[in-house]
Design a protein around this motif. Sequence first.
Motif, PDB file in Angstrom:
ATOM      1  N   ALA A 114      15.876 130.749  13.779  1.00 34.82           N
ATOM      2  CA  ALA A 114      16.404 130.460  12.448  1.00 34.82           C
ATOM      3  C   ALA A 114      16.984 131.731  11.848  1.00 34.82           C
ATOM      4  CB  ALA A 114      15.301 129.909  11.559  1.00 34.82           C
ATOM      5  N   MET A 115      17.993 131.564  11.011  1.00 31.75           N
ATOM      6  CA  MET A 115      18.597 132.726  10.381  1.00 31.75           C
ATOM      7  C   MET A 115      17.969 132.936   9.003  1.00 31.75           C
ATOM      8  SD  MET A 115      22.377 132.699  12.079  1.00 31.75           S
ATOM      9  CE  MET A 115      22.488 134.472  11.861  1.00 31.75           C
ATOM     10  N   LYS A 116      18.722 133.244   7.969  1.00 32.20           N
ATOM     11  CA  LYS A 116      18.097 133.740   6.746  1.00 32.20           C
ATOM     12  C   LYS A 116      17.649 132.646   5.779  1.00 32.20           C
ATOM     13  CE  LYS A 116      22.240 134.578   3.953  1.00 32.20           C
ATOM     14  NZ  LYS A 116      22.995 135.585   3.196  1.00 32.20           N
ATOM     15  N   GLU A 117      17.622 131.406   6.232  1.00 29.90           N
ATOM     16  CA  GLU A 117      17.117 130.330   5.384  1.00 29.90           C
ATOM     17  C   GLU A 117      16.277 129.364   6.213  1.00 29.90           C
ATOM     18  OE1 GLU A 117      21.384 127.936   5.683  1.00 29.90           O
ATOM     19  OE2 GLU A 117      20.774 128.882   3.820  1.00 29.90           O
ATOM     20  N   GLU A 118      15.483 128.570   5.526  1.00 31.83           N
ATOM     21  CA  GLU A 118      14.637 127.585   6.205  1.00 31.83           C
ATOM     22  C   GLU A 118      15.505 126.619   7.006  1.00 31.83           C
ATOM     23  OE1 GLU A 118      11.064 124.718   4.745  1.00 31.83           O
ATOM     24  OE2 GLU A 118      13.041 124.266   3.921  1.00 31.83           O
ATOM     25  N   VAL A 119      14.973 126.180   8.137  1.00 29.78           N
ATOM     26  CA  VAL A 119      15.683 125.266   9.018  1.00 29.78           C
ATOM     27  C   VAL A 119      14.937 123.935   9.072  1.00 29.78           C
ATOM     28  CG1 VAL A 119      16.140 124.798  11.461  1.00 29.78           C
ATOM     29  CG2 VAL A 119      16.846 126.966  10.458  1.00 29.78           C
ATOM     30  N   ILE A 120      15.692 122.864   8.983  1.00 29.56           N
ATOM     31  CA  ILE A 120      15.147 121.514   9.151  1.00 29.56           C
ATOM     32  C   ILE A 120      15.859 120.881  10.336  1.00 29.56           C
ATOM     33  CG2 ILE A 120      14.944 119.206   8.142  1.00 29.56           C
ATOM     34  CD1 ILE A 120      14.736 120.541   5.407  1.00 29.56           C
ATOM     35  N   LEU A 121      15.081 120.342  11.255  1.00 35.07           N
ATOM     36  CA  LEU A 121      15.671 119.770  12.460  1.00 35.07           C
ATOM     37  C   LEU A 121      14.820 118.620  12.977  1.00 35.07           C
ATOM     38  CD1 LEU A 121      13.636 121.165  14.699  1.00 35.07           C
ATOM     39  CD2 LEU A 121      15.177 123.093  14.445  1.00 35.07           C
ATOM     40  N   TYR A 122      15.402 117.910  13.928  1.00 31.82           N
ATOM     41  CA  TYR A 122      14.695 116.834  14.617  1.00 31.82           C
ATOM     42  C   TYR A 122      14.722 117.135  16.114  1.00 31.82           C
ATOM     43  CZ  TYR A 122      15.180 114.177  10.269  1.00 31.82           C
ATOM     44  OH  TYR A 122      15.122 113.769   8.958  1.00 31.82           O
ATOM     45  N   THR A 123      13.697 116.680  16.809  1.00 28.84           N
ATOM     46  CA  THR A 123      13.664 116.821  18.261  1.00 28.84           C
ATOM     47  C   THR A 123      13.705 115.440  18.913  1.00 28.84           C
ATOM     48  OG1 THR A 123      11.234 116.771  18.419  1.00 28.84           O
ATOM     49  CG2 THR A 123      12.280 118.924  18.085  1.00 28.84           C
ATOM     50  N   VAL A 124      14.276 115.417  20.105  1.00 30.45           N
ATOM     51  CA  VAL A 124      14.289 114.216  20.941  1.00 30.45           C
ATOM     52  C   VAL A 124      13.899 114.651  22.344  1.00 30.45           C
ATOM     53  CG1 VAL A 124      15.625 112.269  21.822  1.00 30.45           C
ATOM     54  CG2 VAL A 124      16.202 113.258  19.604  1.00 30.45           C
ATOM     55  N   LYS A 125      13.008 113.917  22.974  1.00 34.00           N
ATOM     56  CA  LYS A 125      12.619 114.260  24.332  1.00 34.00           C
ATOM     57  C   LYS A 125      13.806 114.096  25.282  1.00 34.00           C
ATOM     58  CE  LYS A 125       7.732 112.993  23.776  1.00 34.00           C
ATOM     59  NZ  LYS A 125       6.655 112.077  24.202  1.00 34.00           N
ATOM     60  N   VAL A 126      13.911 115.014  26.227  1.00 32.99           N
ATOM     61  CA  VAL A 126      14.997 114.963  27.201  1.00 32.99           C
ATOM     62  C   VAL A 126      15.011 113.616  27.924  1.00 32.99           C
ATOM     63  CG1 VAL A 126      15.783 115.894  29.428  1.00 32.99           C
ATOM     64  CG2 VAL A 126      15.164 117.459  27.574  1.00 32.99           C
ATOM     65  N   ASP A 127      13.862 113.132  28.326  1.00 31.88           N
ATOM     66  CA  ASP A 127      13.797 111.864  29.062  1.00 31.88           C
ATOM     67  C   ASP A 127      14.285 110.699  28.211  1.00 31.88           C
ATOM     68  OD1 ASP A 127      12.829 113.156  31.284  1.00 31.88           O
ATOM     69  OD2 ASP A 127      10.724 112.655  30.918  1.00 31.88           O
ATOM     70  N   ASP A 128      13.971 110.712  26.919  1.00 30.83           N
ATOM     71  CA  ASP A 128      14.419 109.639  26.029  1.00 30.83           C
ATOM     72  C   ASP A 128      15.937 109.655  25.872  1.00 30.83           C
ATOM     73  OD1 ASP A 128      11.848 108.703  25.600  1.00 30.83           O
ATOM     74  OD2 ASP A 128      11.533 109.900  23.793  1.00 30.83           O
ATOM     75  N   LEU A 129      16.511 110.850  25.698  1.00 27.40           N
ATOM     76  CA  LEU A 129      17.963 110.929  25.533  1.00 27.40           C
ATOM     77  C   LEU A 129      18.680 110.577  26.837  1.00 27.40           C
ATOM     78  CD1 LEU A 129      20.139 111.476  23.500  1.00 27.40           C
ATOM     79  CD2 LEU A 129      20.057 113.908  24.074  1.00 27.40           C
ATOM     80  N   ARG A 130      18.110 110.951  27.961  1.00 30.54           N
ATOM     81  CA  ARG A 130      18.706 110.572  29.251  1.00 30.54           C
ATOM     82  C   ARG A 130      18.765 109.060  29.405  1.00 30.54           C
ATOM     83  NH1 ARG A 130      15.643 114.814  33.323  1.00 30.54           N
ATOM     84  NH2 ARG A 130      17.179 116.519  33.230  1.00 30.54           N
ATOM     85  N   ARG A 131      17.693 108.374  29.010  1.00 25.94           N
ATOM     86  CA  ARG A 131      17.680 106.901  29.104  1.00 25.94           C
ATOM     87  C   ARG A 131      18.772 106.297  28.224  1.00 25.94           C
ATOM     88  NH1 ARG A 131      12.006 107.474  29.954  1.00 25.94           N
ATOM     89  NH2 ARG A 131      11.621 107.695  27.719  1.00 25.94           N
ATOM     90  N   LEU A 132      18.932 106.863  27.034  1.00 23.88           N
ATOM     91  CA  LEU A 132      19.962 106.362  26.127  1.00 23.88           C
ATOM     92  C   LEU A 132      21.357 106.629  26.695  1.00 23.88           C
ATOM     93  CD1 LEU A 132      20.211 104.929  23.432  1.00 23.88           C
ATOM     94  CD2 LEU A 132      20.186 107.159  22.289  1.00 23.88           C
ATOM     95  N   MET A 133      21.529 107.770  27.343  1.00 15.11           N
ATOM     96  CA  MET A 133      22.820 108.098  27.966  1.00 15.11           C
ATOM     97  C   MET A 133      23.135 107.148  29.111  1.00 15.11           C
ATOM     98  SD  MET A 133      22.438 112.264  27.941  1.00 15.11           S
ATOM     99  CE  MET A 133      23.853 112.580  29.016  1.00 15.11           C
ATOM    100  N   ARG A 134      22.107 106.733  29.855  1.00 17.44           N
ATOM    101  CA  ARG A 134      22.331 105.819  30.974  1.00 17.44           C
ATOM    102  C   ARG A 134      22.784 104.441  30.509  1.00 17.44           C
ATOM    103  NH1 ARG A 134      17.848 108.585  33.463  1.00 17.44           N
ATOM    104  NH2 ARG A 134      16.358 107.063  32.633  1.00 17.44           N
ATOM    105  N   GLN A 135      22.341 104.044  29.325  1.00 13.47           N
ATOM    106  CA  GLN A 135      22.715 102.704  28.853  1.00 13.47           C
ATOM    107  C   GLN A 135      23.956 102.721  27.969  1.00 13.47           C
ATOM    108  OE1 GLN A 135      18.935 101.939  26.680  1.00 13.47           O
ATOM    109  NE2 GLN A 135      20.205 101.450  24.909  1.00 13.47           N
ATOM    110  N   ASN A 136      24.414 103.907  27.570  1.00 13.34           N
ATOM    111  CA  ASN A 136      25.621 104.007  26.744  1.00 13.34           C
ATOM    112  C   ASN A 136      26.547 105.046  27.378  1.00 13.34           C
ATOM    113  OD1 ASN A 136      27.504 104.910  24.616  1.00 13.34           O
ATOM    114  ND2 ASN A 136      26.316 103.572  23.271  1.00 13.34           N
ATOM    115  N   PHE A 137      27.560 104.573  28.111  1.00 17.49           N
ATOM    116  CA  PHE A 137      28.439 105.479  28.844  1.00 17.49           C
ATOM    117  C   PHE A 137      29.183 106.422  27.908  1.00 17.49           C
ATOM    118  CE2 PHE A 137      32.658 106.504  30.512  1.00 17.49           C
ATOM    119  CZ  PHE A 137      32.309 107.180  31.671  1.00 17.49           C
ATOM    120  N   GLU A 138      29.596 105.932  26.746  1.00 10.64           N
ATOM    121  CA  GLU A 138      30.357 106.776  25.827  1.00 10.64           C
ATOM    122  C   GLU A 138      29.522 107.949  25.327  1.00 10.64           C
ATOM    123  OE1 GLU A 138      33.313 108.454  23.612  1.00 10.64           O
ATOM    124  OE2 GLU A 138      33.426 106.961  25.213  1.00 10.64           O
ATOM    125  N   LEU A 139      28.245 107.712  25.066  1.00 10.40           N
ATOM    126  CA  LEU A 139      27.358 108.812  24.661  1.00 10.40           C
ATOM    127  C   LEU A 139      27.246 109.827  25.793  1.00 10.40           C
ATOM    128  CD1 LEU A 139      25.348 110.151  22.714  1.00 10.40           C
ATOM    129  CD2 LEU A 139      23.558 108.734  23.751  1.00 10.40           C
TER     130      LEU A 139
END
Length: 240
Positions: A114-139
């Motif tokens: 993080a740089m000079k201010e607080e950071v807010i973020l979300y995480t997604v598991k690699v395996d979960d995003l891979r599954r979503l990529m397999r079912q959505n070619f455009e993603l």
Amino acid sequence: MTAYANINRKKTASNSLEAKMAFVERFSLFSCLNLEEKMLLANQMEYREKTRYSFVYEAGENSDVIYLLAEGAIKIGSNSPDGKEVIKALIHPFALFGELGLVGETRRQEFAQAMKEEVILYTVKVDDLRRLMRQNFELCNRIMLYLGNRLTLAEQKMESLIFKDARTRIVDFIKDSVSDRGQRVGYEMLLRHSLTHQDIANITCTSRQTVTLVLNELRKLDLIYFNRGKILVRDLARLA
């Protein structure tokens, strides 16, 4: 209401399914998802906060999650054996980072801080995003293009180090940053940033002293004006 209660309320609101869906809707990379897929992604996301200057991850940690930035700024970099920092990329809201786990990285080769201010973020598991990529070619296609663009930028930086002098690298960095994220103010362009002179040096592979000299020279030529957190480019076409 106490400050602690305010923080908890903010965290609870940002961690709600409604807040996650609103974030996904604004994230252009995910505009190709249908409503069901967006809902699935939102349910898989985990909310995180990082204080300023803290590490999101460090080299050697597992590459098992992808990060989606909501607020703040992140620098991606590495350290040489003698401890010198090199900043490879700057990440701003509604961008993903830590994505090399999607293409086989098991341990982080870089750090994210993080740089000079607080950071807010979300995480997604690699395996979960891979599954979503397999079912959505455009993603899948969009993320592959994102990875390709990262590789292209890395090659351009390497060529810049070989063929351009320090002053040109610093000027190019200002021009590129203003073109990407600057705000037009009349005939001028204003860039708000979280960078110190040392950060700019670490990005351009120069020294802090060289950055200071170049910025002062450009100011004397009335090409830019700068103070902490802001660079105003008088005329982008004349900046060279």
